[in-house]
Design a protein around this motif. Structure first.
Motif, PDB file in Angstrom:
ATOM      1  N   LEU A 142       0.831  -1.201   0.000  1.00 37.40           N
ATOM      2  CA  LEU A 142       0.000   0.000   0.000  1.00 37.40           C
ATOM      3  C   LEU A 142       0.867   1.253   0.000  1.00 37.40           C
ATOM      4  CD1 LEU A 142      -2.755  -1.165   2.526  1.00 37.40           C
ATOM      5  CD2 LEU A 142      -2.666  -1.440   0.025  1.00 37.40           C
ATOM      6  N   ILE A 144      -9.120  -2.209  -0.389  1.00 42.09           N
ATOM      7  CA  ILE A 144      -8.164  -1.253  -0.954  1.00 42.09           C
ATOM      8  C   ILE A 144      -8.771  -0.588  -2.184  1.00 42.09           C
ATOM      9  CG2 ILE A 144      -6.139  -2.397   0.016  1.00 42.09           C
ATOM     10  CD1 ILE A 144      -5.567  -3.568  -2.741  1.00 42.09           C
ATOM     11  N   TYR A 185      -0.565  -0.548  -7.738  1.00 43.02           N
ATOM     12  CA  TYR A 185       0.232  -0.844  -6.549  1.00 43.02           C
ATOM     13  C   TYR A 185       1.426  -1.704  -6.934  1.00 43.02           C
ATOM     14  CZ  TYR A 185      -3.964   0.304  -3.777  1.00 43.02           C
ATOM     15  OH  TYR A 185      -5.035   0.922  -3.212  1.00 43.02           O
TER      16      TYR A 185
END
Length: 102
Positions: free
Chosen positions: A20, A66, A71
């Motif tokens: 993240l 998320i 990412y």
């Protein structure tokens, strides 16, 4: 590294670590690799062993979810790669994500 369906298929059931924005590792399980068919994709290699048009289905905890973003993620034995992950479904136990590779 060229991303192909064959690269991911041996890892179905394995954990992929999504990193993240704040660096927190967020594990997702690789549920499936779906190769595009000639009728649903363009290009000469869509149904060969090195198929480059495919999607990855992943599952993670129900919460937190998320955001749909690009990412960095790590698969065991590989350098981190950056892919766009999008949540697409949720049930009582999990949130499901999709990655499309074209």
């Amino acid at each position: 590294m060229k991303l192909t369906a064959a690269l991911f298929e041996p890892h179905v059931g394995a954990e992929i670590i999504v990193h993240l924005d704040d660096g927190t590792p967020f594990p997702l399980r690789l549920e499936n690799v779906k190769r595009a068919t000639r009728s649903s994709a363009q290009g000469p290699d869509t149904d060969t062993a090195d198929c480059t048009v495919f999607s990855l289905g992943l599952a993670g905890p129900r919460q937190p979810v998320i955001k749909a973003l690009t990412y960095p993620m790590t698969l065991p034995g590989f350098e981190p790669i950056h892919l766009f992950i999008s949540p697409h479904a949720q049930d009582d136990d999990a949130t499901y994500y999709n990655i499309a590779v074209t």
